[in-house]
Structures are given as structure tokens and as C-alpha cells.
Design a protein around this motif. Structure first.
Motif, PDB file in Angstrom:
ATOM      1  N   MET A   1       4.271 -11.080  40.719  1.00  0.00           N
ATOM      2  CA  MET A   1       5.323 -10.138  40.273  1.00  0.00           C
ATOM      3  C   MET A   1       6.677 -10.845  40.245  1.00  0.00           C
ATOM      4  O   MET A   1       7.441 -10.692  39.308  1.00  0.00           O
ATOM      5  N   ILE A   2       6.928 -11.676  41.285  1.00  0.00           N
ATOM      6  CA  ILE A   2       8.211 -12.387  41.326  1.00  0.00           C
ATOM      7  C   ILE A   2       8.277 -13.403  40.185  1.00  0.00           C
ATOM      8  O   ILE A   2       9.311 -13.550  39.528  1.00  0.00           O
ATOM      9  N   PRO A  92      -0.994 -11.801  31.917  1.00  0.00           N
ATOM     10  CA  PRO A  92      -1.985 -10.913  31.298  1.00  0.00           C
ATOM     11  C   PRO A  92      -2.070  -9.529  31.923  1.00  0.00           C
ATOM     12  O   PRO A  92      -2.568  -8.611  31.283  1.00  0.00           O
ATOM     13  N   ARG A  93      -1.589  -9.366  33.151  1.00  0.00           N
ATOM     14  CA  ARG A  93      -1.674  -8.035  33.753  1.00  0.00           C
ATOM     15  C   ARG A  93      -0.584  -7.149  33.171  1.00  0.00           C
ATOM     16  O   ARG A  93       0.613  -7.382  33.390  1.00  0.00           O
ATOM     17  N   ARG A  94      -1.010  -6.150  32.403  1.00  0.00           N
ATOM     18  CA  ARG A  94      -0.084  -5.359  31.602  1.00  0.00           C
ATOM     19  C   ARG A  94       0.949  -4.615  32.445  1.00  0.00           C
ATOM     20  O   ARG A  94       2.105  -4.515  32.080  1.00  0.00           O
ATOM     21  N   GLY A  95       0.500  -4.095  33.588  1.00  0.00           N
ATOM     22  CA  GLY A  95       1.417  -3.345  34.451  1.00  0.00           C
ATOM     23  C   GLY A  95       2.531  -4.238  34.982  1.00  0.00           C
ATOM     24  O   GLY A  95       3.705  -3.855  34.988  1.00  0.00           O
ATOM     25  N   VAL A  96       2.164  -5.446  35.408  1.00  0.00           N
ATOM     26  CA  VAL A  96       3.146  -6.399  35.933  1.00  0.00           C
ATOM     27  C   VAL A  96       4.122  -6.803  34.837  1.00  0.00           C
ATOM     28  O   VAL A  96       5.343  -6.859  35.045  1.00  0.00           O
ATOM     29  N   ALA A 103      12.343  -3.726  34.686  1.00  0.00           N
ATOM     30  CA  ALA A 103      13.212  -3.953  35.842  1.00  0.00           C
ATOM     31  C   ALA A 103      14.376  -4.881  35.482  1.00  0.00           C
ATOM     32  O   ALA A 103      15.531  -4.611  35.832  1.00  0.00           O
ATOM     33  N   VAL A 104      14.078  -5.955  34.762  1.00  0.00           N
ATOM     34  CA  VAL A 104      15.142  -6.904  34.405  1.00  0.00           C
ATOM     35  C   VAL A 104      16.135  -6.268  33.430  1.00  0.00           C
ATOM     36  O   VAL A 104      17.348  -6.378  33.599  1.00  0.00           O
ATOM     37  N   GLY A 105      15.616  -5.560  32.430  1.00  0.00           N
ATOM     38  CA  GLY A 105      16.496  -4.898  31.463  1.00  0.00           C
ATOM     39  C   GLY A 105      17.396  -3.875  32.145  1.00  0.00           C
ATOM     40  O   GLY A 105      18.618  -3.840  31.916  1.00  0.00           O
ATOM     41  N   LEU A 240       0.076   0.116  26.292  1.00  0.00           N
ATOM     42  CA  LEU A 240      -0.121  -1.316  26.522  1.00  0.00           C
ATOM     43  C   LEU A 240      -1.519  -1.592  27.059  1.00  0.00           C
ATOM     44  O   LEU A 240      -2.146  -2.601  26.734  1.00  0.00           O
ATOM     45  N   ARG A 241      -2.030  -0.702  27.893  1.00  0.00           N
ATOM     46  CA  ARG A 241      -3.370  -0.898  28.445  1.00  0.00           C
ATOM     47  C   ARG A 241      -4.454  -0.625  27.420  1.00  0.00           C
ATOM     48  O   ARG A 241      -5.495  -1.258  27.424  1.00  0.00           O
ATOM     49  N   ARG A 242      -4.204   0.357  26.572  1.00  0.00           N
ATOM     50  CA  ARG A 242      -5.257   0.801  25.658  1.00  0.00           C
ATOM     51  C   ARG A 242      -5.341  -0.021  24.378  1.00  0.00           C
ATOM     52  O   ARG A 242      -6.418  -0.325  23.901  1.00  0.00           O
TER      53      ARG A 242
END
Lengths: 245, 241
Positions: A1-2, A92-96, A103-105, A240-242
């Protein structure tokens, strides 16, 4: 995540458009607020329905266009050029991926809007001279003027991620928040519904005094805006997941 | 290193890829050969977790791509469809990629040097030629020093010098024991680079054989000339009828 946050930070800060939009926001909000207060502040302050919060942050009505633009460029902007394929291969992990991007935006807009709100408050009240309020009296609208753009940016990032189309997202969001939503608030039949729209709800918290049409107070206003933001991000996550990238 | 089992992808009524099953071994250059629209890019996108298979699985080093930790350290890829943001410099493009997978900053300078882009590293990608963009894509693929390379049409846009450099690089990378997959529709290029062939036509796998065997099997009887193009056309047109 970081690592993903770091990557999004590098992505956002290495594009000139990000800095142009953030600077545009700061200049538009402080400049227009100061100009309006300088021109008609004295007259307005003598009116019975004078709202110091509304006038001190008047430039937000224009500045939030820059927030919408930067939110769309940081998200849907990756789809037009398929940069998003590189991004999803790297993370590749869509949630991350989505959480880091939002968060950055939001953090960039919040930092800019906080400084902008403080400068606008101090400058406008100084221009009013004896009629000006102290910063402590204007504290709640100032905090709201910092939070409102950041939450609006999250709404726009979510919608733009769902649409995956920079031009389409700008074409929908800019006119909607700049024209449609404020106008709806003026239509008698619709105004009680219009106050629940994200930008209208957020701006309730920027005002110092409630209006007759307001259905809720300042804190609820920010909560309503935050709920819109959460809904937009959830929608983006679901898409994004689907969907295929 | 790469295991594909029963991989199928349908887009609505269109079937792009049907029941692909193959393994890719390390140490050789494997060419993924097929005409435009045969399903090469779709397969690579599924391997990279960008598209979701309708059925089947694609694994790299034993796990689906999306479950790899810091995937750029395992797999380097160049996608035909992907492009760096034109407003970013080449170095900035590699910087965010390195950050996303916790790769050391020195790798950026190393890969820029490898693809000969050091001199233009701080220029925006907007002004890059197709060949320069392709080199930047290859630099990005090499960034994590990966054991697996998946390159979609890497020759696109490269000049003669670039093509020769790529050919030598691919051979060297395979000789180092890496798994190298190169998709291409250019027969003569594949003929000069590949050791092993995966031939795909209309979404189906038609051949999974070493290049010399493929040439021997599918060249026209009675001819000495055994070009890959002849063999490929003999196989794919034969499959259509």
C-alpha cells in the motif's frame, strides 16, 4: 500500500497539469474572493442577510472547476492513453490501486485548499476593516472551505474512474457543478432536493448562517458530501473489479 | 514458469481465445505467433491480470499474476496497447514504476542506459518517436530484473539497429535462464529470434513445438526452401478449411 501510494504520488507530481490546476484553484479562490469583498464587501456587510462565510470564500464557486479538472486528469486521464495498463500491471490489486490514487489526489487538494482557505479568510476580513470578522469567528467556514474541495475531488475521481473517459467526465462534471447544480438551487420546486447534491451540501458548511431552504446544518452538509464521495469511490471500485482493464 | 490451462475469453458474442493450454519453459525464446486478431494480445492481457478469463487459468511461477508480490520483480511486460503518459519525462515514467514495486532508484539509470535513452531521459515522452517509446517500454519491462518477460510485438517501431539490439538482448536474457515470450506477426523476425513456437490462429493453439521441428513438419513437400512464412501459412490456411 505504501509503495502504491508512493507511485501515485510520483505520478501526480510529475505532471505539469497537476500543479497548474492546484495553482489555478488557489489563485482563483483567493483572487476572486478578495476582489468581490474589495468591490462590494462594505455594502454587503450592511445588509441584513449578510453572510461573511459566503462572501469570504466566494471564489470557491469558480475555483472548484480546477478541482474537478485535476481529479479527472489524475483518474480518467490514465484511460485515454492506456497508461492505466502499465499502472494495473505494476499494482494489480484493484482496491490498493484505487485507494492510493484517491488518497493522493484528495491529499493534494486538501493541502492546497487548506492554505487557500486560510489566506482567503485573512485577506478578505482585512479588506473589510472594522466590519471584518476575526479568524476564530470564521473558523468553521474556513475549515469547511478546506474540506469541501477535497471531498468534491473524491466525488469527481470516483465518477471519472467509472466513466473511464477524460472528455466525457469533464463534459459531465464541469457544467454540472459549475452551472446545473447552482441553478437547480434557484428553482423553487427543485431547491429542496438540490441542497442534497454534493457541492450544494458541502457549501452549506461554508456559510456562516443557515438559509430557509437548508434542510440540514453545516456538519450534516459535510457528511452528505462525504457520503457522495464514498458512494462514488465504491462505484469506481465495483467497476474496476468487474470490468476488464 | 508459465502455465496456461483451458484459457478462454469471450467478449459478448465474440470468442477471442478458446481453450488455450500450454506451458512456457525458461531458458529459451518462445515466440507467440499469429496473425493480427488471432488472440495473442488477449492472452497476454489475461496472463497479466488485465482481462478476466471467461474460463481457465493463467499462472506465472505458480500463482495468478494479481497475487504476485511486487509483480515487476517477477514479470516484465511490454503491451502493444499501453503507452506512457506524454506529459511525463522518460525518467519520471520509470520513477513511478520503480516506486510501485519498491525497486531501487539505480535500476532507473541502469535500464535507461541499457536501452540507450540516457541522453533524452529528462525529456517529455510527447516528443518521442515510436522507436524511442518502444525503447522506453522495454526499459520499463527490464526495470525489475524479472525472471519472466512478456513482450507484445516488441519490434514495432524499432529501426534496423534497434531490431538487432532487441534480438541480441532477447537471446542473452533467455541464455541467462529467463522465460522470454515474444508475440509477433512478423515471420522473418520470429525465424531469426525464436527457439520455440506457440502458433495461434483464430483463438486456438495450432502448434507448440521447437522452431526447427515446426519448419520440418509444415514445409511444402518437394521443396528445399523451408521458410517460417510458408510453414505458418500452410498450417493456418489448412486449419481454416
Amino acid at each position: 500500500m505504501i509503495a502504491a501510494l508512493h507511485a501515485e504520488w510520483v505520478k501526480a507530481t510529475t505532471l505539469r497539469s497537476t500543479w497548474v490546476c492546484l495553482a489555478g484553484f488557489a489563485v482563483a479562490v483567493t483572487g476572486i474572493s478578495a476582489a468581490v469583498v474589495g468591490a462590494i464587501g462594505d455594502l454587503q456587510a450592511a445588509e441584513p442577510d449578510y453572510d461573511a462565510g459566503l462572501l469570504a470564500f466566494y471564489g470557491l464557486n469558480f475555483g472548484h472547476v480546477a478541482v474537478i479538472v485535476v481529479a479527472v486528469l489524475l483518474t480518467a486521464g490514465e484511460y485515454g492513453r492506456q497508461t492505466v495498463h502499465d499502472a494495473l500491471v505494476a499494482v494489480p490489486r484493484r482496491g490498493v490501486f484505487l485507494a492510493s490514487k484517491v488518497a493522493v489526489g484528495a491529499a493534494l487538494v486538501l493541502a492546497t485548499a487548506t492554505v487557500t482557505a486560510l489566506v482567503s479568510a485573512v485577506v478578505t476580513q482585512a479588506l473589510l476593516g472594522p466590519a471584518g470578522l476575526s479568524l476564530s469567528k470564521l473558523a468553521r467556514p474556513t475549515v469547511a472551505a478546506a474540506l469541501y474541495p477535497a471531498l468534491l475531488a473524491v466525488v469527481c475521481m470516483g465518477v471519472a474512474m467509472v466513466m473511464r473517459d477524460q472528455t466525457g467526465a469533464l463534459g459531465l462534471l464541469v457544467p454540472f457543478f459549475f452551472l446545473v447544480s447552482p441553478l437547480l438551487e434557484l428553482v423553487p420546486v427543485l431547491q429542496h432536493l438540490a441542497v442534497w447534491l454534493p457541492d450544494r451540501a458541502g457549501q452549506v458548511a461554508v456559510r456562516l448562517h443557515p438559509r430557509p431552504i437548508d434542510a440540514f446544518g453545516p456538519v450534516t452538509g459535510l457528511v452528505v458530501l462525504a457520503l457522495w464521495a464514498a458512494a462514488a469511490v465504491l462505484g469506481a471500485w465495483w467497476v474496476l473489479r468487474r470490468r476488464d482493464a | 514458469m508459465i502455465e496456461v490451462r483451458g484459457l478462454t475469453k469471450r467478449y459478448g458474442a465474440v470468442t477471442a481465445v478458446t481453450g488455450l493450454t500450454f506451458d512456457v519453459a525458461p531458458g529459451v525464446v518462445t515466440a507467440f505467433l499469429g496473425s493480427n486478431g488471432a488472440g495473442k494480445s488477449t492472452t497476454l492481457r489475461m496472463l497479466l491480470g488485465l482481462d478476466r478469463p471467461t474460463a481457465g487459468t493463467a499462472r506465472i511461477g505458480g500463482s495468478p499474476y494479481a497475487q504476485l508480490r511486487d509483480p515487476l520483480r517477477t514479470v516484465g511486460s511490454l503491451l502493444d496497447s499501453s503507452a506512457p503518459h506524454p506529459g511525463r519525462t522518460a525518467r519520471a515514467h520509470l520513477r513511478w514504476l520503480a516506486a510501485s514495486n519498491r525497486l531501487p532508484g539505480r535500476r532507473i539509470d541502469e535500464v535507461l542506459d541499457t536501452v540507450d535513452l540516457t541522453a533524452v531521459a529528462d525529456r517529455r515522452v510527447r516528443g518521442f518517436s515510436l522507436g524511442m517509446r518502444q525503447r522506453l517500454g522495454l526499459a520499463a519491462a527490464l526495470l525489475g530484473d524479472p525472471a519472466v518477460l512478456l513482450l507484445d510485438e516488441p519490434v514495432n517501431g524499432l529501426d534496423a539497429e534497434g531490431i538487432r539490439w532487441l534480438r541480441t538482448s532477447l537471446r542473452r536474457l533467455a541464455a541467462e535462464g529467463r522465460t522470454v515470450v515474444v508475440s509477433s506477426h512478423l515471420m522473418s523476425e520470429v525465424e531469426q529470434t525464436a527457439d520455440h513456437l506457440l502458433v495461434i490462429s483464430r483463438g486456438r493453439l495450432l502448434a507448440d513445438t521447437p522452431l526447427p521441428d515446426f519448419l520440418a513438419e509444415h514445409s511444402a513437400p518437394g521443396t528445399d526452401h523451408r521458410s517460417l512464412e510458408d510453414a505458418f501459412l500452410a498450417l493456418t490456411t489448412g486449419a481454416d478449411t
